[in-house]
Scaffold this motif. Structure first.
Motif, PDB file in Angstrom:
ATOM      1  N   LEU A 144     -38.982  -3.614  37.311  1.00  0.00           N
ATOM      2  CA  LEU A 144     -40.277  -3.991  37.891  1.00  0.00           C
ATOM      3  C   LEU A 144     -40.684  -5.386  37.442  1.00  0.00           C
ATOM      4  N   GLN A 145     -40.420  -5.673  36.201  1.00  0.00           N
ATOM      5  CA  GLN A 145     -40.763  -7.018  35.719  1.00  0.00           C
ATOM      6  C   GLN A 145     -39.975  -8.086  36.469  1.00  0.00           C
ATOM      7  N   GLY A 146     -38.737  -7.747  36.815  1.00  0.00           N
ATOM      8  CA  GLY A 146     -37.935  -8.663  37.619  1.00  0.00           C
ATOM      9  C   GLY A 146     -38.540  -8.903  38.992  1.00  0.00           C
ATOM     10  N   VAL A 147     -38.978  -7.813  39.626  1.00  0.00           N
ATOM     11  CA  VAL A 147     -39.589  -7.915  40.957  1.00  0.00           C
ATOM     12  C   VAL A 147     -40.829  -8.805  40.888  1.00  0.00           C
ATOM     13  N   PHE A 148     -41.632  -8.602  39.857  1.00  0.00           N
ATOM     14  CA  PHE A 148     -42.893  -9.340  39.784  1.00  0.00           C
ATOM     15  C   PHE A 148     -42.682 -10.806  39.417  1.00  0.00           C
ATOM     16  N   LYS A 149     -41.637 -11.035  38.659  1.00  0.00           N
ATOM     17  CA  LYS A 149     -41.333 -12.419  38.291  1.00  0.00           C
ATOM     18  C   LYS A 149     -41.013 -13.196  39.578  1.00  0.00           C
ATOM     19  N   ASN A 150     -40.275 -12.521  40.426  1.00  0.00           N
ATOM     20  CA  ASN A 150     -39.932 -13.082  41.727  1.00  0.00           C
ATOM     21  C   ASN A 150     -41.175 -13.416  42.534  1.00  0.00           C
ATOM     22  N   LEU A 151     -42.102 -12.442  42.573  1.00  0.00           N
ATOM     23  CA  LEU A 151     -43.333 -12.639  43.346  1.00  0.00           C
ATOM     24  C   LEU A 151     -44.160 -13.791  42.783  1.00  0.00           C
ATOM     25  N   LYS A 152     -44.182 -13.848  41.452  1.00  0.00           N
ATOM     26  CA  LYS A 152     -44.996 -14.889  40.805  1.00  0.00           C
ATOM     27  C   LYS A 152     -44.468 -16.278  41.145  1.00  0.00           C
ATOM     28  N   GLY A 153     -43.184 -16.348  41.430  1.00  0.00           N
ATOM     29  CA  GLY A 153     -42.569 -17.628  41.767  1.00  0.00           C
ATOM     30  C   GLY A 153     -43.024 -18.157  43.118  1.00  0.00           C
ATOM     31  N   LYS A 154     -43.593 -17.284  43.921  1.00  0.00           N
ATOM     32  CA  LYS A 154     -44.042 -17.721  45.246  1.00  0.00           C
ATOM     33  C   LYS A 154     -45.540 -18.030  45.178  1.00  0.00           C
ATOM     34  N   GLY A 155     -45.953 -19.011  45.925  1.00  0.00           N
ATOM     35  CA  GLY A 155     -47.380 -19.354  45.926  1.00  0.00           C
ATOM     36  C   GLY A 155     -48.176 -18.313  46.660  1.00  0.00           C
ATOM     37  N   SER A 156     -48.005 -18.230  47.966  1.00  0.00           N
ATOM     38  CA  SER A 156     -48.718 -17.195  48.717  1.00  0.00           C
ATOM     39  C   SER A 156     -47.689 -16.143  49.146  1.00  0.00           C
ATOM     40  N   LEU A 157     -48.180 -14.970  49.431  1.00  0.00           N
ATOM     41  CA  LEU A 157     -47.254 -13.892  49.781  1.00  0.00           C
ATOM     42  C   LEU A 157     -47.386 -13.525  51.243  1.00  0.00           C
ATOM     43  N   THR A 158     -46.275 -13.445  51.928  1.00  0.00           N
ATOM     44  CA  THR A 158     -46.292 -12.983  53.314  1.00  0.00           C
ATOM     45  C   THR A 158     -46.071 -11.467  53.308  1.00  0.00           C
TER      46      THR A 158
END
Ligand code: GDP
Length: 296
Positions: A10-24
């Motif tokens: 899960l931490q991996g998934v969120f790290k990925n998300l955090k790398g993006k500015g806005s989320l589609t």
């Protein structure tokens, strides 16, 4: 330690998300696909996973934007909240009898850690100002009575036994009398376990339940057995009715699927977790803290 694998994924998934500015929407869908896989790998019940992911997705897509949080933080917050809810929300404490004398009926399959947990619970209660007594109601295995006596000694708690009696409900009733008379205020009744749920076991437990009217029926299950633990909880709850679950061996369970599924599947909360073999290794279960631990 519980949830190791899940936590890392899960931490991996969120790290990925955090790398993006806005989320589609696609970003969220991708993330949820990974969350789903991580939960399945942790051996969480399939139906529970499906519902969980769709609920998080719905909230993540529908959430009104909170200015103080980045989109990734919002998703994490939603997952945190939903994980907490999944494991029982605010958490569930033991209930004591308002009359002052409480009976706890301990049930479970053999080998789950029931007898050890009786001792841990006595220790916990003593540390919380109660005066517990233990009662041995296994009429099939004299060794089980011996074991409870050893446990009782270790936690400095008296153990009531009636080795010649063949009716466990009578043993429990006699123990209640004795405990009240001697000024104890919690009776922990250890019952016989079996390798699997069978009618004779359930009938016996129902008979004890009717006779002693326990304030809590606590089912002990072994986290290491994963979904078998959840199935056992469902079976005991259907046939006997339980008030709460004590999940043992969480210290050795790196997956955590049983802990994440039990409440949703059975409707009954996990009240304590066993975190080791020692008698002080019993902790009240706090879903919010557990969710935070998983999310790191
Ligand atoms: P019962 O047959 O259900 O009464 O099970 P026991 O109380 O005899 O326990 C079976 C084994 O599980 C024993 O070796 C216990 O020390 C062990 N055990 C119980 N609870 C825990 C726990 O929370 N963590 C670990 N690691 N071992 C436990």
């Amino acid at each position: 330690m519980a949830f190791e694998g899940l936590s890392e994924k899960l931490q991996g998934v969120f790290k990925n998300l955090k790398g993006k500015g806005s989320l589609t929407e696609a970003d969220i869908n991708d993330a949820m696909r990974e969350v789903k896989l991580a939960l399945l790998e942790a051996d969480v019940n399939f139906k529970v996973v499906k519902e969980f992911v769709s609920s998080v997705k719905e909230k993540a897509l529908g959430e009104e934007v909170m200015k103080s949080l980045t989109p990734a933080q919002q998703v994490i917050k939603i997952v945190d909240r939903e994980l907490t809810e999944l494991m029982g929300g605010a958490g569930s404490k033991l209930t004591y009898s308002p009359r002052g004398f409480t009976v706890l009926l301990m049930v479970g399959l053999q080998g789950t850690g029931k007898t050890t947990t009786c001792g841990k619970l006595a220790n916990y209660l003593k540390n919380n100002g109660k005066k517990p007594m233990l009662c041995a109601c296994d009429i099939y295995r004299p060794a089980a009575i011996d074991q409870l006596e050893v446990v009782g000694k270790a936690v400095d708690t008296p153990v009531f036994t009636m080795r010649d009696c063949r009716e466990p409900e009578k043993i429990a009733l006699a123990a209640m009398k004795e405990a009240e008379l001697k000024g104890y205020n919690v009776l922990i009744v250890d019952t016989a376990g079996r390798l699997q749920i069978d009618e004779a076991l359930m009938d016996e437990l129902v008979t004890i339940k009717k006779a002693v009217k326990p304030h809590e029926i606590l089912l002990v299950v072994d986290a290491l057995t994963g979904q078998d633990a959840v199935n056992a909880a469902e079976g005991f709850n259907e046939k006997l009715g339980i008030d709460g679950i004590i999940m043992t061996k969480m210290d050795g369970d790196s997956r955590g699927g049983a802990a994440l599924s039990a409440k949703k599947v059975t409707g009954k909360p996990i009240k304590f977790v066993g975190m080791g073999e020692k008698f002080d290794a019993l902790e009240p279960f706090h879903p919010d803290r557990m969710a935070s631990r998983i999310l790191g």
